[in-house]
Each structure stands twice: as structure tokens, then as C-alpha cells.
Design an enzyme around this catalytic site. Structure first.
Site, PDB file in Angstrom:
ATOM      1  N   THR A  27       0.869  -1.181   0.000  1.00  0.00           N
ATOM      2  CA  THR A  27       0.000   0.000   0.000  1.00  0.00           C
ATOM      3  C   THR A  27       0.904   1.228   0.000  1.00  0.00           C
ATOM      4  O   THR A  27       2.105   1.122   0.269  1.00  0.00           O
ATOM      5  CB  THR A  27      -0.880   0.045   1.264  1.00  0.00           C
ATOM      6  OG1 THR A  27      -0.035   0.067   2.402  1.00  0.00           O
ATOM      7  CG2 THR A  27      -1.819  -1.144   1.338  1.00  0.00           C
ATOM      8  N   VAL A  58       3.439  -1.313   4.789  1.00  0.00           N
ATOM      9  CA  VAL A  58       2.690  -0.094   5.136  1.00  0.00           C
ATOM     10  C   VAL A  58       3.675   1.074   5.172  1.00  0.00           C
ATOM     11  O   VAL A  58       4.715   0.996   5.845  1.00  0.00           O
ATOM     12  CB  VAL A  58       1.989  -0.235   6.508  1.00  0.00           C
ATOM     13  CG1 VAL A  58       1.119   0.991   6.778  1.00  0.00           C
ATOM     14  CG2 VAL A  58       1.155  -1.518   6.575  1.00  0.00           C
ATOM     15  N   ILE A  84       7.778  -2.198   7.089  1.00  0.00           N
ATOM     16  CA  ILE A  84       7.710  -0.737   7.117  1.00  0.00           C
ATOM     17  C   ILE A  84       8.276  -0.188   5.811  1.00  0.00           C
ATOM     18  O   ILE A  84       9.436  -0.441   5.464  1.00  0.00           O
ATOM     19  CB  ILE A  84       8.483  -0.158   8.331  1.00  0.00           C
ATOM     20  CG1 ILE A  84       8.026  -0.828   9.640  1.00  0.00           C
ATOM     21  CG2 ILE A  84       8.330   1.364   8.380  1.00  0.00           C
ATOM     22  CD1 ILE A  84       6.558  -0.638   9.990  1.00  0.00           C
ATOM     23  N   LYS A  85       7.411   0.547   5.107  1.00  0.00           N
ATOM     24  CA  LYS A  85       7.806   1.097   3.800  1.00  0.00           C
ATOM     25  C   LYS A  85       8.317   2.517   4.004  1.00  0.00           C
ATOM     26  O   LYS A  85       7.633   3.358   4.609  1.00  0.00           O
ATOM     27  CB  LYS A  85       6.573   1.083   2.895  1.00  0.00           C
ATOM     28  CG  LYS A  85       6.871   1.010   1.435  1.00  0.00           C
ATOM     29  CD  LYS A  85       5.583   0.718   0.692  1.00  0.00           C
ATOM     30  CE  LYS A  85       5.754   0.812  -0.793  1.00  0.00           C
ATOM     31  NZ  LYS A  85       4.464   0.791  -1.477  1.00  0.00           N
ATOM     32  N   LEU A  86       9.511   2.761   3.490  1.00  0.00           N
ATOM     33  CA  LEU A  86      10.205   4.035   3.740  1.00  0.00           C
ATOM     34  C   LEU A  86      10.622   4.656   2.415  1.00  0.00           C
ATOM     35  O   LEU A  86      11.059   3.935   1.502  1.00  0.00           O
ATOM     36  CB  LEU A  86      11.475   3.763   4.562  1.00  0.00           C
ATOM     37  CG  LEU A  86      11.244   3.088   5.915  1.00  0.00           C
ATOM     38  CD1 LEU A  86      12.482   2.323   6.348  1.00  0.00           C
ATOM     39  CD2 LEU A  86      10.868   4.131   6.957  1.00  0.00           C
TER      40      LEU A  86
END
Ligand code: G3P
Length: 219
Positions: A27, A58, A84-86
Site C-alpha cells: 500500500t 505499510v 515498514i515502507k520508507l
């Protein structure tokens, strides 16, 4: 190559879960905003998590490392196996490095070049998301960039997983698989499109018609 679905649409994710060959969901803030913007993000993410039972990335919204790590803590409090999307920014790399030291999975996104991809890998990323469609949009052939990145991964023996993202059509999926991407994250409509073939439809129609003919002859 694993296939993830790139969406925040619950109906589409439910269908993908039933299809049986989709192993994750990615997402981003734009995908979440495309659905009901009034919905509570935590509630939406947990709904997705319940459906997919696999990888779920996310994305954080902060632009500084401290803020990103605070958001990561919050996401991890919702479900502990979150990825964890960074963003591919110096601050995002620093957050990636801090999370990787705690063995928290990370996905560095908005990667458009081999040097960015190397930096993300070296910062400890679990996944490196290379955007195809947006490169093609500015007349940089995405398949060549992805091939270079995959070649570098082979030569260097990097262990992070390359995700082909910003996939716009089935040809991007084929190019990603040929280049050696580990994963393609694909919009729902492109997944459905990639399953269709006119000869399959014609074959099913012919088999069904012949089956009905034999059934009628026997009755
Ligand atoms: O996977 C990233 C994706 O959501 C961006 O896609 O089509 O907006 O470039 P697009």
C-alpha cells in the site's frame, strides 16, 4: 517471481486472497487515499492484514528519521510482522538502518536507479521497490534499469529482495520476471488482465458447447 497486489481496496484484496497465487499486499498513501478517504487508516490496514495472511507493506508519511521511526512503532503496534515502507531519502535510509538493526522488515520505495538501489540494500532494506511505470513516463526504459539492478544483485550476492513496482500492464510483469525481480507488485486490474487470453475463452466456450451437446443427446 512472487506476485503481490498493489492496492488498498478491500474487495480487490478479498478476491486476490481467493485466487491463491497472490502472496502479499503493498500500500502507499495514494492508494489508501483512492479508497474511502474518511476511513481510519489503522482499521483499513488491519482489515487488509486479516484478508491477506502474508506480506503487508505499510508506508510511513513523515519525512524525518525520528518521525518515520515513531510511525513505524505505531504500525508495528497494530500488527508485529508489518513491513515498514520508507521513502528513498537520506532520512528514509537512516530509518531503514535503525529498523534493520532491530530485525524489522523494511521496504525502501521510490527507487529509480541502480545507485539508489545499492544504497537501500546497504542500509539494510529487506525489500527494494523499483518503479517501472514512472521511469517509462519520463522516457527512461524501466526494463533496462531493472535489468541493471538485478545484474548487480547477482554479481554482488545481495540478499535483499527486488520488488518491481509501478507496474502498469502485463508486459511490465514479463519484463520484471525476465530481469530477475523477486517480486512484482501489481494493480488488481493488471493482475486480472494478465490472466486472460482469447484462446482460453474460446476453448472454454467450445468445451462447454460440446459438453451441453452430449448432455442433450443423452437426455
Ligand atoms: O507500486 C507503486 C505504485 O503504487 C505506483 O504506481 O502507477 O502510480 O506509478 P503508479
Amino acid at each position: 517471481m512472487d506476485i503481490y497486489v498493489d492496492t488498498a481496496n478491500i474487495g480487490h484484496i478479498r478476491h486476490c486472497a481467493e485466487l491463491g497465487f497472490i502472496s502479499g499486499v503493498t500500500t502507499n498513501p495514494s492508494l489508501l487515499a483512492k479508497e474511502d478517504p474518511s476511513v481510519d487508516v489503522k482499521q483499513r490496514i488491519l482489515e487488509i492484514y486479516d484478508l491477506i495472511g502474508g506480506h503487508l507493506s505499510v508506508e510511513v508519511n513523515a519525512l524525518d528519521t525520528k518521525g518515520m521511526l515513531k510511525e513505524a512503532d505505531e504500525i508495528l503496534s497494530w500488527f508485529p510482522d508489518a513491513t515498514i515502507k520508507l521513502p528513498m531519502l537520506p532520512a528514509g535510509l537512516a530509518a531503514c538502518n535503525a529498523l534493520s538493526k532491530q530485525e524489522i522488515p523494511t521496504n525502501v520505495t521510490l527507487v529509480f536507479s541502480p545507485t539508489q538501489a545499492i544504497a537501500a540494500n546497504n542500509a539494510g532494506a529487506t525489500y527494494v521497490s523499483v518503479f517501472m511505470g514512472r521511469l517509462d513516463d519520463i522516457a527512461i526504459p524501466s526494463s533496462a534499469v531493472l535489468e541493471d539492478i538485478c545484474d548487480i544483485w547477482d554479481i554482488q550476492g545481495y540478499e535483499s529482495q527486488i520488488i518491481a513496482a509501478s507496474v502498469r500492464h502485463p508486459i511490465h510483469m514479463i519484463e520484471a520476471a525476465k530481469a530477475g525481480a523477486h517480486i512484482a507488485t501489481v494493480p488488481y486490474n493488471v493482475i486480472i488482465q494478465s490472466l486472460k487470453h482469447p484462446l482460453t475463452d474460446a476453448g472454454v466456450a467450445a468445451f462447454t458447447a460440446d459438453y451441453e451437446k452430449m448432455k442433450a443427446a443423452r437426455s
